[in-house]
Enzyme design. Structure first.
Site, PDB file in Angstrom:
ATOM      1  N   SER A  22     -32.223 -23.366  61.145  1.00 42.16           N
ATOM      2  CA  SER A  22     -33.438 -22.551  60.994  1.00 42.16           C
ATOM      3  C   SER A  22     -34.364 -23.086  59.906  1.00 42.16           C
ATOM      4  CB  SER A  22     -33.055 -21.100  60.699  1.00 42.16           C
ATOM      5  OG  SER A  22     -32.357 -21.025  59.474  1.00 42.16           O
ATOM      6  N   ALA A  39     -37.747 -27.703  61.508  1.00 40.96           N
ATOM      7  CA  ALA A  39     -37.545 -28.324  62.823  1.00 40.96           C
ATOM      8  C   ALA A  39     -37.116 -27.270  63.844  1.00 40.96           C
ATOM      9  CB  ALA A  39     -36.499 -29.439  62.717  1.00 40.96           C
ATOM     10  N   GLY A  81     -43.286 -30.487  46.962  1.00 40.30           N
ATOM     11  CA  GLY A  81     -44.515 -31.283  46.894  1.00 40.30           C
ATOM     12  C   GLY A  81     -45.521 -30.967  47.978  1.00 40.30           C
ATOM     13  N   GLU A 104     -48.348 -38.495  45.990  1.00 42.87           N
ATOM     14  CA  GLU A 104     -46.963 -38.696  45.533  1.00 42.87           C
ATOM     15  C   GLU A 104     -46.650 -40.183  45.582  1.00 42.87           C
ATOM     16  OE1 GLU A 104     -43.908 -36.039  47.102  1.00 42.87           O
ATOM     17  OE2 GLU A 104     -45.442 -34.521  47.410  1.00 42.87           O
ATOM     18  N   HIS A 143     -33.783 -38.897  44.764  1.00 40.55           N
ATOM     19  CA  HIS A 143     -35.058 -38.475  44.164  1.00 40.55           C
ATOM     20  C   HIS A 143     -34.987 -38.790  42.679  1.00 40.55           C
ATOM     21  CE1 HIS A 143     -38.530 -36.186  42.966  1.00 40.55           C
ATOM     22  NE2 HIS A 143     -38.786 -35.865  44.218  1.00 40.55           N
ATOM     23  N   ARG A 170     -39.956 -44.207  45.953  1.00 44.66           N
ATOM     24  CA  ARG A 170     -38.781 -43.606  45.305  1.00 44.66           C
ATOM     25  C   ARG A 170     -37.624 -44.545  45.038  1.00 44.66           C
ATOM     26  NH1 ARG A 170     -38.584 -37.896  48.261  1.00 44.66           N
ATOM     27  NH2 ARG A 170     -40.518 -37.292  47.244  1.00 44.66           N
ATOM     28  N   HIS A 187     -31.033 -36.944  47.704  1.00 48.32           N
ATOM     29  CA  HIS A 187     -32.118 -36.063  48.125  1.00 48.32           C
ATOM     30  C   HIS A 187     -32.336 -36.037  49.634  1.00 48.32           C
ATOM     31  CE1 HIS A 187     -35.937 -33.959  47.664  1.00 48.32           C
ATOM     32  NE2 HIS A 187     -36.574 -34.911  48.281  1.00 48.32           N
ATOM     33  N   GLU A 223     -34.449 -33.633  59.768  1.00 55.25           N
ATOM     34  CA  GLU A 223     -33.725 -34.580  58.899  1.00 55.25           C
ATOM     35  C   GLU A 223     -32.452 -35.126  59.545  1.00 55.25           C
ATOM     36  OE1 GLU A 223     -33.608 -33.383  54.810  1.00 55.25           O
ATOM     37  OE2 GLU A 223     -32.086 -34.865  54.301  1.00 55.25           O
ATOM     38  N   ARG A 238     -37.652 -43.274  52.849  1.00 57.47           N
ATOM     39  CA  ARG A 238     -38.730 -42.389  53.337  1.00 57.47           C
ATOM     40  C   ARG A 238     -39.887 -42.304  52.349  1.00 57.47           C
ATOM     41  NH1 ARG A 238     -39.586 -36.574  52.472  1.00 57.47           N
ATOM     42  NH2 ARG A 238     -37.922 -36.845  50.959  1.00 57.47           N
ATOM     43  N   LEU A 297     -41.348 -33.127  56.345  1.00 55.16           N
ATOM     44  CA  LEU A 297     -41.766 -31.853  56.953  1.00 55.16           C
ATOM     45  C   LEU A 297     -42.651 -32.173  58.152  1.00 55.16           C
ATOM     46  CD1 LEU A 297     -42.589 -29.850  53.683  1.00 55.16           C
ATOM     47  CD2 LEU A 297     -40.628 -29.471  55.198  1.00 55.16           C
TER      48      LEU A 297
HETATM   49  P1  FAD Z   1     -33.340 -27.846  57.022  1.00 54.25           P
HETATM   50  O1  FAD Z   1     -34.601 -27.275  56.543  1.00 54.25           O
HETATM   51  O2  FAD Z   1     -32.398 -28.368  56.046  1.00 54.25           O
HETATM   52  O3  FAD Z   1     -32.625 -26.788  57.948  1.00 54.25           O
HETATM   53  C1  FAD Z   1     -31.327 -27.015  58.460  1.00 54.25           C
HETATM   54  C2  FAD Z   1     -30.786 -25.708  58.982  1.00 54.25           C
HETATM   55  O4  FAD Z   1     -29.591 -25.925  59.725  1.00 54.25           O
HETATM   56  C3  FAD Z   1     -30.428 -24.703  57.888  1.00 54.25           C
HETATM   57  O5  FAD Z   1     -30.888 -23.459  58.301  1.00 54.25           O
HETATM   58  C4  FAD Z   1     -28.903 -24.739  57.879  1.00 54.25           C
HETATM   59  O6  FAD Z   1     -28.313 -23.558  57.428  1.00 54.25           O
HETATM   60  C5  FAD Z   1     -28.629 -24.962  59.355  1.00 54.25           C
HETATM   61  N1  FAD Z   1     -27.308 -25.515  59.659  1.00 54.25           N
HETATM   62  C6  FAD Z   1     -26.750 -26.635  59.152  1.00 54.25           C
HETATM   63  N2  FAD Z   1     -25.524 -26.818  59.694  1.00 54.25           N
HETATM   64  C7  FAD Z   1     -25.317 -25.795  60.555  1.00 54.25           C
HETATM   65  C8  FAD Z   1     -24.235 -25.418  61.402  1.00 54.25           C
HETATM   66  N3  FAD Z   1     -23.101 -26.127  61.464  1.00 54.25           N
HETATM   67  N4  FAD Z   1     -24.355 -24.303  62.156  1.00 54.25           N
HETATM   68  C9  FAD Z   1     -25.483 -23.539  62.086  1.00 54.25           C
HETATM   69  N5  FAD Z   1     -26.527 -23.841  61.292  1.00 54.25           N
HETATM   70  C10 FAD Z   1     -26.444 -24.961  60.546  1.00 54.25           C
HETATM   71  N6  FAD Z   1     -39.977 -32.983  52.384  1.00 54.25           N
HETATM   72  C11 FAD Z   1     -41.326 -33.071  52.477  1.00 54.25           C
HETATM   73  O7  FAD Z   1     -41.856 -33.564  53.482  1.00 54.25           O
HETATM   74  N7  FAD Z   1     -42.105 -32.588  51.469  1.00 54.25           N
HETATM   75  C12 FAD Z   1     -41.587 -32.019  50.332  1.00 54.25           C
HETATM   76  O8  FAD Z   1     -42.308 -31.587  49.464  1.00 54.25           O
HETATM   77  C13 FAD Z   1     -40.173 -31.944  50.221  1.00 54.25           C
HETATM   78  N8  FAD Z   1     -39.602 -31.411  49.114  1.00 54.25           N
HETATM   79  C14 FAD Z   1     -38.253 -31.258  49.072  1.00 54.25           C
HETATM   80  C15 FAD Z   1     -37.679 -30.629  47.966  1.00 54.25           C
HETATM   81  C16 FAD Z   1     -36.317 -30.393  47.938  1.00 54.25           C
HETATM   82  C17 FAD Z   1     -35.693 -29.704  46.759  1.00 54.25           C
HETATM   83  C18 FAD Z   1     -35.511 -30.816  49.020  1.00 54.25           C
HETATM   84  C19 FAD Z   1     -34.034 -30.569  49.009  1.00 54.25           C
HETATM   85  C20 FAD Z   1     -36.069 -31.472  50.103  1.00 54.25           C
HETATM   86  C21 FAD Z   1     -37.442 -31.697  50.143  1.00 54.25           C
HETATM   87  N9  FAD Z   1     -38.039 -32.331  51.226  1.00 54.25           N
HETATM   88  C22 FAD Z   1     -39.398 -32.426  51.301  1.00 54.25           C
HETATM   89  C23 FAD Z   1     -37.248 -32.703  52.401  1.00 54.25           C
HETATM   90  C24 FAD Z   1     -37.430 -31.619  53.474  1.00 54.25           C
HETATM   91  O9  FAD Z   1     -37.372 -30.358  52.858  1.00 54.25           O
HETATM   92  C25 FAD Z   1     -36.382 -31.672  54.547  1.00 54.25           C
HETATM   93  O10 FAD Z   1     -36.220 -32.983  55.017  1.00 54.25           O
HETATM   94  C26 FAD Z   1     -36.787 -30.802  55.724  1.00 54.25           C
HETATM   95  O11 FAD Z   1     -37.054 -29.510  55.280  1.00 54.25           O
HETATM   96  C27 FAD Z   1     -35.673 -30.772  56.755  1.00 54.25           C
HETATM   97  O12 FAD Z   1     -35.974 -29.789  57.695  1.00 54.25           O
HETATM   98  P2  FAD Z   1     -34.932 -29.500  58.848  1.00 54.25           P
HETATM   99  O13 FAD Z   1     -35.489 -28.393  59.658  1.00 54.25           O
HETATM  100  O14 FAD Z   1     -34.588 -30.762  59.525  1.00 54.25           O
HETATM  101  O15 FAD Z   1     -33.600 -29.058  58.084  1.00 54.25           O
HETATM  102  C1  SIN Z   2     -41.073 -33.613  45.912  1.00 58.49           C
HETATM  103  O1  SIN Z   2     -41.779 -32.612  45.833  1.00 58.49           O
HETATM  104  O2  SIN Z   2     -40.968 -34.442  45.021  1.00 58.49           O
HETATM  105  C2  SIN Z   2     -40.284 -33.827  47.145  1.00 58.49           C
HETATM  106  C3  SIN Z   2     -41.129 -34.455  48.167  1.00 58.49           C
HETATM  107  C4  SIN Z   2     -40.313 -35.043  49.262  1.00 58.49           C
HETATM  108  O3  SIN Z   2     -39.094 -35.166  49.166  1.00 58.49           O
HETATM  109  O4  SIN Z   2     -40.919 -35.447  50.266  1.00 58.49           O
END
Ligand code: FAD
Ligand code: SIN
Length: 538
Positions: free
Chosen positions: A9, A12, A44, A117, A240, A291, A351, A375, A386, A392
């Protein structure tokens, strides 16, 4: 049976689910609460070259493509980069339509405020102060909750994918659904669907120090691996550069607090104890280099000086620091650090997973009906490292593209071929309490091993040690897993071991240094390694 089963959730999974619900029934499962994701922690922002009139004319998609290719160390797939970057404006419109509120430019309210950035040659990152992820995640969750046709199952943990191949079919490997643990009821059931969208995020928790929340345990990657999907480029774990260094930390939040790269984008600089801007000695872009370069420069500086950390000096921002980064400032104050008085002590931390489940540009994996987005996937956008704030963007674009492909090729309502009957889940015995100690010990050993031996700078010797330890852990985990009732702890440990093993094996294969994979034994880029590391379980 659901037309679509979405696992995860974050941006993506929710982006996909909201759109897919217009075309069929959607079940979203997530192992915690809806808002527990990396997405909600993003700080960010999201990179986008906006249409003319909404951006500085000096920025172009070509420049964003060039920056992404440069950061990716020669391994990005250029077509993926172009397609994803060209769809960025559509992503912003979509997020805004779902309720995301990006900061406006103070001088021109018709325009968004854009920041910079590391590795970006222009200001092109939209943000919502320093809690962009929370803003996006909240708007998506609220939209999903209001959308008809979506069933949301929180506290539901996907254990394993079910495919015809796993059930013994030889000529036909396609997805049938997943075994899912209902954590509250402590029961495992089957959720059937011919279209499974894996959106489970990354694997930061394979390392002791990470910016990621607890949910990032590589589950989707490990499940896909066990199901026989191709996995690529897992050696490229991005560190990071600026995680708050807090030796007094008592809880995981204190140890993993990120200080956004956007702070450097607004003028903050990395310095050592003498106040020297040491990153300038490594790259002319200094603190705003990509990075991998900055993280390695910090690692070198820490090893050279013996100091436990370096410092982020925010004084060049003046008052702007508290206005633009209120969440970071307040959180640091909560940890007892006033960034206005003293530079912030920082260290690099794991990260982002640049590799993942191999997909094409429609999100298709090597298993029919199984899509991977966000991701967890490897589309070719990130290559060996990356570019900041591209993830995002990628997650939302790939959700849209995967759905478009499904609607064209395999829409809900089309007849599905017969499949073998899915066996019920067979449970083992309850884990006796003393076994829990073993599980926590194994978890700790795994994360320390990865931190010490498979980190920013690697060697063959360190990788060999890590591989030996992982072999033992794999055996132990097999014993915990078979024979015991499954719990989230056991399941996560099992997935972490599989993910860590893939990282180590991929790192061993790459006898060169490129992007986020740097080894002292092969310190240069080598032409013949200018290709993805693809792993497949036969
Ligand atoms: P996620 O948002 O990680 O969601 C994964 C979901 O899957 C979660 O809900 C989790 O509970 C669920 N899940 C996992 N395993 C299971 C399972 N077995 N069964 C059921 N559910 C499960 N990226 C940017 O582009 N810009 C930014 O500014 C940025 N800042 C960041 C700051 C931080 C602190 C971090 C940690 C990351 C940052 N990133 C940033 C990276 C970015 O946040 C992630 O790459 C992106 O949000 C991934 O989205 P996603 O939907 O793929 O996964
Ligand atoms: C950050 O805000 O530095 C994270 C940005 C990213 O991981 O893309």
């Amino acid at each position: 049976m659901s037309d679509f089963l979405v696992i995860g959730s974050g941006i993506a999974g929710l982006s996909f689910a909201i759109k897919a619900a217009e075309h069929g029934s959607v079940t979203i499962i997530t192992k915690g609460k809806l808002l527990e994701s990396n997405t909600a922690w993003a700080q960010g922002g999201i990179s986008a070259v906006l249409p003319p009139g909404l951006r500085d004319p000096s920025d172009t998609c070509e420049k964003h493509v060039a920056d992404t290719l440069d950061a990716g160390g020669g391994l990005c797939h250029e077509e993926a980069v172009k397609i994803i970057i060209e769809e960025a404006a559509e992503t912003i419109d979509e997020l805004v339509a779902w309720g995301t509120d990006f900061d406006q430019d103070e001088d021109d309210p018709e325009r968004y405020s854009l920041c910079k950035e590391g590795g970006h040659s222009e200001r092109r990152i939209l943000h919502s102060k320093d809690t962009t992820g929370r803003e996006i995640a909240t708007s998506l969750v609220e939209t999903a909750r209001k959308t008809k046709n979506i069933t949301i199952l929180e506290d539901h943990y996907a254990i394993d994918l079910i495919t015809t191949g796993k059930l013994g079919a030889i000529t036909d490997d396609r997805i049938l659904g997943a075994y899912v643990l209902d954590i509250k009821k402590n029961k495992v059931g089957v959720i059937e669907s011919p279209r499974v969208i894996l959106a489970t995020g990354g694997c930061g928790k394979t390392y002791l120090y990470t910016t990621n929340p607890d949910s990032s345990t590589g589950d989707g990657l490990a499940m896909s691996w066990r199901a026989g999907a191709s996995i690529a480029n897992m050696e490229f774990i991005q560190f990071h550069p600026t995680c708050f260094y807090n030796p007094a930390a008592t809880g995981p939040e204190a140890r993993s607090f990120l200080v956004s790269e956007a702070v450097r984008g607004e003028g903050a600089v990395l310095v050592n104890e003498e106040g020297h801007q040491f990153v300038n000695d490594h790259d002319p872009r200094g603190s705003l280099a990509p990075r991998d370069i900055v993280a390695r420069a910090i690692d070198t500086e820490i090893k050279r000086t013996g100091a436990p950390c370096v410092f982020l000096d925010v004084s060049p921002l003046g008052d702007e620091f508290t206005e633009r980064f209120p969440f970071i400032h307040e959180t640091l104050l909560g940890f007892g650090h006033n960034a206005l008085e003293k530079p912030i002590p920082v260290v690099p931390a794991a990260h982002y997973q640049c590799g993942g489940v191999v997909t094409d540009l429609d999100g298709r994996t090597s298993i029919r009906g199984l899509f991977a987005i966000g991701e967890v996937a490897c589309t070719g956008l990130h290559g060996a490292n990356r570019l900041a704030s591209n993830s995002l963007l990628e997650a939302n674009v790939m959700a849209r593209r995967a759905l478009a492909h499904i609607l064209l090729r395999f829409p809900p309502g089309r007849p599905i071929p017969d499949a073998p009957e899915i066996p019920k889940w067979e449970s083992g015995n309850a884990a006796p309490p003393d076994e829990l100690v073993n599980i926590y010990h194994a978890w700790d050993e795994l994360r320390r091993t990865m931190q010490d031996y498979v980190s920013i700078v690697r060697t063959d010797n360190r990788l060999r040690r890590a591989a030996n330890r992982m072999q033992n852990l794999r055996r132990e985990v097999r014993d915990f897993y078979w024979g015991h009732t499954v719990t989230p702890d056991i399941l996560e440990l099992r997935n972490l071991v599989a993910t860590a093993s893939l990282i180590i094996d991929s790192a061993v294969l790459r006898k060169e240094s490129r992007g986020s994979h740097h080894t002292l034994d092969y310190p240069k880029k080598v032409k013949r390694f200018e290709k993805d590391t693809v792993m497949r379980r036969f």
